[in-house]
Each structure stands twice: as C-alpha cells, then as structure tokens.
Design an enzyme around this catalytic site. Structure first.
Site, PDB file in Angstrom:
ATOM      1  N   CYS A  14     -50.250  -7.715 138.353  1.00  0.00           N
ATOM      2  CA  CYS A  14     -50.639  -6.696 139.327  1.00  0.00           C
ATOM      3  C   CYS A  14     -51.883  -7.233 140.022  1.00  0.00           C
ATOM      4  CB  CYS A  14     -50.973  -5.384 138.629  1.00  0.00           C
ATOM      5  SG  CYS A  14     -49.625  -4.736 137.650  1.00  0.00           S
ATOM      6  N   ARG A  64     -48.943 -10.297 144.141  1.00  0.00           N
ATOM      7  CA  ARG A  64     -48.982 -10.137 142.685  1.00  0.00           C
ATOM      8  C   ARG A  64     -48.170  -8.934 142.224  1.00  0.00           C
ATOM      9  NH1 ARG A  64     -53.028 -13.010 140.315  1.00  0.00           N
ATOM     10  NH2 ARG A  64     -52.988 -11.613 138.533  1.00  0.00           N
ATOM     11  N   TRP A 116     -46.972  -4.270 139.785  1.00  0.00           N
ATOM     12  CA  TRP A 116     -45.644  -4.739 139.423  1.00  0.00           C
ATOM     13  C   TRP A 116     -45.382  -4.111 138.066  1.00  0.00           C
ATOM     14  CZ3 TRP A 116     -43.161  -6.842 135.431  1.00  0.00           C
ATOM     15  CH2 TRP A 116     -41.839  -7.224 135.679  1.00  0.00           C
ATOM     16  N   ASN A 122     -54.783  -4.827 135.165  1.00  0.00           N
ATOM     17  CA  ASN A 122     -53.730  -5.840 135.224  1.00  0.00           C
ATOM     18  C   ASN A 122     -53.622  -6.438 133.826  1.00  0.00           C
ATOM     19  OD1 ASN A 122     -51.921  -7.886 135.923  1.00  0.00           O
ATOM     20  ND2 ASN A 122     -53.593  -9.316 136.339  1.00  0.00           N
ATOM     21  N   GLY A 123     -52.415  -6.480 133.275  1.00  0.00           N
ATOM     22  CA  GLY A 123     -52.232  -7.074 131.947  1.00  0.00           C
ATOM     23  C   GLY A 123     -51.298  -6.202 131.117  1.00  0.00           C
ATOM     24  N   GLU A 177     -36.540 -31.573 129.393  1.00  0.00           N
ATOM     25  CA  GLU A 177     -37.444 -30.920 130.348  1.00  0.00           C
ATOM     26  C   GLU A 177     -38.804 -31.609 130.358  1.00  0.00           C
ATOM     27  OE1 GLU A 177     -37.191 -29.116 132.757  1.00  0.00           O
ATOM     28  OE2 GLU A 177     -39.157 -28.263 133.139  1.00  0.00           O
ATOM     29  N   LYS A 200     -40.651 -33.280 133.661  1.00  0.00           N
ATOM     30  CA  LYS A 200     -42.010 -32.928 134.095  1.00  0.00           C
ATOM     31  C   LYS A 200     -42.855 -34.181 134.305  1.00  0.00           C
ATOM     32  CE  LYS A 200     -41.622 -29.529 135.283  1.00  0.00           C
ATOM     33  NZ  LYS A 200     -40.251 -29.259 135.265  1.00  0.00           N
ATOM     34  N   GLU A 215     -41.533 -36.463 137.315  1.00  0.00           N
ATOM     35  CA  GLU A 215     -41.588 -35.989 138.713  1.00  0.00           C
ATOM     36  C   GLU A 215     -43.014 -35.776 139.194  1.00  0.00           C
ATOM     37  OE1 GLU A 215     -39.812 -32.167 139.466  1.00  0.00           O
ATOM     38  OE2 GLU A 215     -40.297 -31.428 137.489  1.00  0.00           O
ATOM     39  N   HIS A 247     -27.859 -45.712 118.862  1.00  0.00           N
ATOM     40  CA  HIS A 247     -26.659 -46.131 119.609  1.00  0.00           C
ATOM     41  C   HIS A 247     -27.017 -46.899 120.866  1.00  0.00           C
ATOM     42  CE1 HIS A 247     -24.186 -43.838 116.888  1.00  0.00           C
ATOM     43  NE2 HIS A 247     -25.011 -42.812 117.027  1.00  0.00           N
ATOM     44  N   LYS A 279     -39.632 -28.066 146.896  1.00  0.00           N
ATOM     45  CA  LYS A 279     -39.620 -26.961 145.939  1.00  0.00           C
ATOM     46  C   LYS A 279     -38.208 -26.406 145.770  1.00  0.00           C
ATOM     47  CE  LYS A 279     -41.090 -23.935 143.078  1.00  0.00           C
ATOM     48  NZ  LYS A 279     -41.341 -24.448 141.704  1.00  0.00           N
TER      49      LYS A 279
HETATM   50  C1  AGP Z   1     -38.298 -28.730 138.444  1.00  0.00           C
HETATM   51  O1  AGP Z   1     -39.621 -29.101 138.072  1.00  0.00           O
HETATM   52  C2  AGP Z   1     -37.876 -29.407 139.715  1.00  0.00           C
HETATM   53  N1  AGP Z   1     -38.759 -29.051 140.762  1.00  0.00           N
HETATM   54  C3  AGP Z   1     -36.401 -29.235 140.036  1.00  0.00           C
HETATM   55  O2  AGP Z   1     -35.683 -29.954 139.058  1.00  0.00           O
HETATM   56  C4  AGP Z   1     -35.854 -27.800 140.069  1.00  0.00           C
HETATM   57  O3  AGP Z   1     -35.820 -27.264 138.765  1.00  0.00           O
HETATM   58  C5  AGP Z   1     -34.404 -27.869 140.612  1.00  0.00           C
HETATM   59  O4  AGP Z   1     -34.454 -28.371 141.927  1.00  0.00           O
HETATM   60  C6  AGP Z   1     -33.721 -26.493 140.604  1.00  0.00           C
HETATM   61  O5  AGP Z   1     -34.408 -25.610 141.426  1.00  0.00           O
HETATM   62  P1  AGP Z   1     -34.012 -24.051 141.362  1.00  0.00           P
HETATM   63  O6  AGP Z   1     -34.354 -23.578 139.990  1.00  0.00           O
HETATM   64  O7  AGP Z   1     -34.834 -23.405 142.423  1.00  0.00           O
HETATM   65  O8  AGP Z   1     -32.542 -23.944 141.625  1.00  0.00           O
END
Ligand code: AGP
Length: 589
Positions: free
Chosen positions: A2, A27, A73, A99-100, A468, A472, A475, A491, A584
């Site tokens: 919030c 927020r 929210w 908020n919280g 994952e 991270k 990228e 393997h 993004k």
């Molecule tokens: C995640 O750190 C990346 N930016 C990328 O793999 C992302 O997760 C992927 O492009 C999927 O995006 P979305 O969740 O908006 O569909």
C-alpha cells in the site's frame, strides 16, 4: 503493498497528500482516503482510484495543516469503504495509515474485544489505533501509548499516526519502507520518495524499528528495539524521477529482491472461491499442461514437483515455445496453465492460442491485470507483486512459486495448511534479504567476480532452483552459469570440472545424502563448492545457510542466488536493471 503518506507543516495538508498519493498509486489502488486535523479530525475515504475519488470525495475541501493519506491494495479484508484507510480508534481520537501485515492481529482483536472494543472493519490495521487508545486509557500519553502498542505487533508495518488535539505525527517502520522529507518548516513522511520529491530533496531514511515524533518544531527519533533515542542524518538527494522510484536503492533489482518478504505474502492473498473453482477445473481435466518461458518456465518446472509431492498429481511442464509441437494431444478436456509475469510473452500467447484452437481451457497466472494473456484465458490469478521494473524476474518468480504451491495444497484439500506454511516464510525471507545476509553473500561475489564458468546442481525441487539460479547469474553478470540435475553430472558434464571450478550446490534434507555425494565428486576434481543448505558440510568451501522449508525450499533457496547474481553484476560493472540484449517482456517470437 500500500502507499502511505503524512504531512505536517504550513500548507493545506489535503493538497499535499493528494499529490503524494498519486505518486504512490502504483503500490495499490483499490481504495484510498485521508484524514486531516484542524479543530477536529475529518476523514474521507472510499473504494476507487485516486482520480475518481478526488472528484467524488473532494479531498481538497479538507482543512488543516496536518494529515495522513493512504492508497490500498487489499490484503486483509475485502475492497470496501469500511476497510479503506485511514483507520481510527473506537473513541475516534486516533487515526492510522498502515502498509504491511500484522501477523498477530486476530489475537490482538480478541484481546481488545475482551476489553470492550468493537471493530467496524475486517482489516488487521484496525487493531493499531485501538491498542493506542487502550494504552492511553491506562495513563500513557499519545507518544508512549504508540510505542507500547507498536511493540505488541508481530509482522511488518510502516505507519503514520495522528491524535486529535495534538499537532504531532508518529511515524514508525518495521519491514516496510518509510522515508521522511524535510522541508522548510514542514515535514513529509511516505512509503516512497516520489510522494514528496517535488517539495524537498532533503531526505531521512528510516531504519527498521525506528519511531519518529514529528512536530512543527522538528523530529525526535527513537529505536524501539534498542529502546533509546537515536540520531538520523539528512541526505540531500539529486535524483531524477526514475531514481526516486528506486528510493534508497541503487537499482530496481535489489529493491525488488528486498520486497519479497511482502510480495510472497501478497501472492497467497487469493480469493478462495476462485482458487476452489480452479481446483475443480483441475480435477475435471484429462491432462494438465503448465507452460511458460524463462523464469516462469522454471516456476512451472518447480510446480510439477510440488504438485507431485503435495497433490499426488502429475502435470506436464513445457517450454511455451515448444508447446505447439504437442498441440495435437490437446482436447476439450485438457487444461492449460499459462504462467507469465508480463502476460505479453509472444511464445506464451501462441501456446494459449494453440490451446484455445483445440477447445482446451486456459488458466493464466500473471502479474499484470488486463494483459493480453488474461484476455485470452478462461480465468486467471494475479501475483499482486506490484510492478517489476528490473528486466530480471525476482519477486514475481517467488510469487509464482508461492501461488502455485498454494494451488497444490488447495488441490490436496489442505488450503489452510498451505497458507500457514507460506505465511511462515515472511520471517525467513526477511532474514535472507537482511543487510547481514547481503554482506555475507558479497564476500562470495568478490571471490567469483572474475570467473568465466559456474556450475549449479540440485536434485528434486532443488534442480528447478538450480535452473533459475543459473539463469539469474547468466543474464545479469554474463558469467556462463549452467545448471544440472545432480544425478546427471557423471553422464558427461563432470568432464568440465577443473581445479577451482565453482559449483553451487542446493541442498535439502530430502536430497542431502545424494547431492552431497555429487558435490564430493566435483570437489575431488578440484571444484570450489558453494553450499546453499540448512546445514554446513565439510565439502563446502562457502556455506550460505537457508532454513529447511520443505516444498517451500524453491522460494527461499533462490533468494541468496538472486542477491549473488545482483552483486556479481555490480562488481563486474554492469547495470543489473538493463542487461544487454534482453527485454522485460519478449513480445516477439
Ligand atoms: C527472467 O529473469 C527473464 N527476464 C526471462 O526469462 C522471463 O522470465 C521470460 O522472458 C518470461 O517472461 P514472462 O514471465 O513475462 O512471460
């Protein structure tokens, strides 16, 4: 999340509060309100967005040079006028914006009811003004009563409190952001700097447990943990609007990593009826697919293990870009979960269209209401993580995991058990994102910053986390990190291990024996072993302690890896918020 704001000064408070709330609306925006103090306190609040309420409630008519405001929210309690903030005490003398999440609010409500208090809302917040009234009725003044009341709260809060008849604001924070702006004979206090940046660039960043008493003559700071007065310095900031939204953080990535204690809790605040309806769809379906890309795919992958363990349910997991190769299996009885933070990823949208062509039902899990994916879906669940500005998915990844874990518990008929287990994570995540944790991980980042390759292994649920973690690091720091199932090393991949090759090992109680023996295989070939584990082990050259959380391990264990990735990027001189070649939302195939 919030947005909260307070003002004490020589201008009309309602105008200042209204401008501030518009900056805080990202927020939360299901309801809003404000309270101003002149001869008495006036409150105006209702359901709706700020712009609409501005016209309907005519905030600008409100008199007084002291006031508090809130944009909500909903977490505890439906979206109603009664649940909108500010909340006030039974005697209508004490007013609060919050908020919280107050984790012990039921217990406090019961205590207050046993002492004659009645409640008008469903919120956790309403216990705060009534606790203060309770303390004042037993002889404490407003300031001391606020200290006593806040010490009884468990969970996270940022609050601004007002008492009718006193030109004084009390501001306090624990686990939720709060920052003070210092003007010329006037003071601002808000969740984020943009709320008052146009009025002053002199800022005091509050620390957790800080308690500030704001009057027109100045500010006194106490720390409720140390129980003593403290000094806080004024920073003069020269930020532009984007930096202002980063607040005290250099990058959105670290800001969003640190929001996870809160965003994970918001992910599990779902409408139980909608969750129940989705479970019914799952039970009716003949074949369930989870599709996503990148981090969202990793969340789906982790979910397949979680559904297997908790719900004894087999689900198919597929990269969205590969999904069309299998669409001939789809029927009207197939159920497809499309998981996408942005809700705009082209590959996911194509998978959804393929499913719809076959008459399959589609349920999406996304962070963006009104995104394309929600429009193509038969129903959807929202992560409620707030905007994720950094290109990397961090808080939305753990929100996806939390929501999918809750769904698995719901499928197994153990919804409340799932909620309890996930609510418990607040403290674990708060500690994992603490300054101490970050400083410890920075030592590891210093050691790894010149590495070219880094391997990551895990078994079972930890294999999804390894995938994952590797993404991270890749990228954002451009170090070649590669993840493997622990059992796969022998393997072929183990041929890559040389003297000093760093290898991150995710360990859980369930997989400890086997994954540690994989780590020993790597170590015996010269590898440098980084253990992310509940317990230390002789094979580790560097140990990051993460408490055992069972099926919630993917949520907690990824956090040190997120922080490590961030710190590697910064140490290597890259911008974590805008990694090269990435977007993004990948809206092209
Ligand atoms: C995640 O750190 C990346 N930016 C990328 O793999 C992302 O997760 C992927 O492009 C999927 O995006 P979305 O969740 O908006 O569909």
């Amino acid at each position: 999340m919030c947005g909260i704001i307070g003002y004490m000064g020589h201008r009309k408070a309602s105008s200042i509060l209204l401008k501030g709330l518009k900056h805080l609306e990202y927020r939360g925006y299901d309801s809003a309100g404000m309270a101003t103090l002149s001869s008495k306190v006036e409150v105006r609040k209702d359901v709706g967005k700020i712009a609409e309420l501005e016209k309907r409630l005519r905030f600008e008519e409100m008199e007084g040079e002291v006031g508090i405001g809130h944009t909500r929210w909903a977490t505890h309690g439906r979206v109603t006028k009664e649940n909108a903030h500010p909340h006030f005490s039974q005697n209508k003398k004490i007013y609060v914006v919050h908020n919280g999440i107050i984790e012990n609010y039921q217990e406090l409500r019961k205590f207050l009811k046993n002492n004659g208090f009645r409640f008008y809302s469903e919120t956790d917040t309403e216990v705060i003004p009534n606790l203060i009234q309770y303390e004042m009725e037993r002889g404490k003044n407003f300031e001391e009563a606020c200290k006593a009341a806040l010490k009884r709260l468990d969970g996270s809060f940022a609050v601004v409190i007002m008492h009718e008849g006193e030109e004084k604001l009390i501001a306090a924070r624990r686990g939720s952001p709060l920052v003070i702006g210092v003007g010329d004979g006037e003071y601002f206090v808000a969740s984020d700097i943009p709320a008052f940046l146009e009025f002053t660039k002199k800022v005091i960043f509050m620390y957790d447990w800080d308690f500030a008493v704001i009057t027109k003559n100045g500010i006194k700071f106490y720390n409720l943990k140390e129980d003593r007065e403290v000094e806080r310095s004024i920073d003069v900031i020269d930020w532009d609007a984007e930096q202002a939204r980063k607040g005290e953080f250099k990058h959105f990535m670290i800001k969003e990593i640190l929001e996870q204690a809160e965003t994970i809790q918001r992910a599990i605040m779902q409408d139980e009826d909608i969750v129940a309806a989705i479970v019914e769809e799952m039970k009716k379906a003949k074949g369930i697919f989870f599709v996503g890309c990148g981090s969202s795919y990793h969340a789906c992958f982790a979910a397949s293990y979680i559904f297997s363990k908790i719900a004894n349910l087999h689900v198919n997991v597929m990269l969205a870009s590969e999904f069309p190769n299998f669409k001939h299996f789809l029927t009207k009885e197939t159920l497809v979960f499309a998981v996408s933070q942005s809700g705009e990823t082209a590959d996911v949208l194509e998978a959804v269209r393929a499913a719809k062509e076959k008459g399959s039902k589609v349920i999406s899990i996304t962070n963006v209401k009104g995104s394309s994916i929600t429009r193509y879906s038969d129903s959807f669940l929202l992560l409620n993580a707030g905007p994720e500005i950094c290109v990397l998915s961090t808080k939305t990844y753990t929100s996806q995991l939390a929501l999918l874990t809750l769904l698995a518990y719901a499928y197994a008929g153990r919804y409340e058990e799932g909620r309890k287990r996930l609510k418990y994570l607040w403290n674990v995540v708060y500690n994992l994102t603490s300054r101490t944790s970050r400083e410890m991980i920075k030592k590891l980042a210093e050691k790894l910053k010149n590495e070219e390759h880094l391997f990551v292994i895990g078994r079972g649920l930890q294999y999804a986390t390894a995938l994952e973690a590797a993404l991270k690091i890749k990228e954002v720091s451009y170090i070649h990190a590669e993840a493997f199932a622990g059992g796969e090393l022998k393997h072929g991949t183990i041929a890559l291990i040389e003297d000093g090759t760093p290898c991150m090992v995710f360990v859980s109680e369930e997989t400890e024996k086997e994954i540690i023996s994989n780590a020993v295989e790597v170590k015996s070939r010269g590898g440098y072993i980084i253990g992310i584990s509940p317990k230390n082990n002789d094979v580790f050259d560097f140990w990051i302690k993460v408490p055992e959380c069972g099926v919630a391990n993917p949520i907690v264990q990824i956090i040190p890896a997120q922080i490590l990735a961030y710190q590697l990027a910064v140490l290597r001189g890259y911008d974590p918020d805008k990694p090269r070649n990435l977007a993004k939302s990948v809206t092209v195939k």
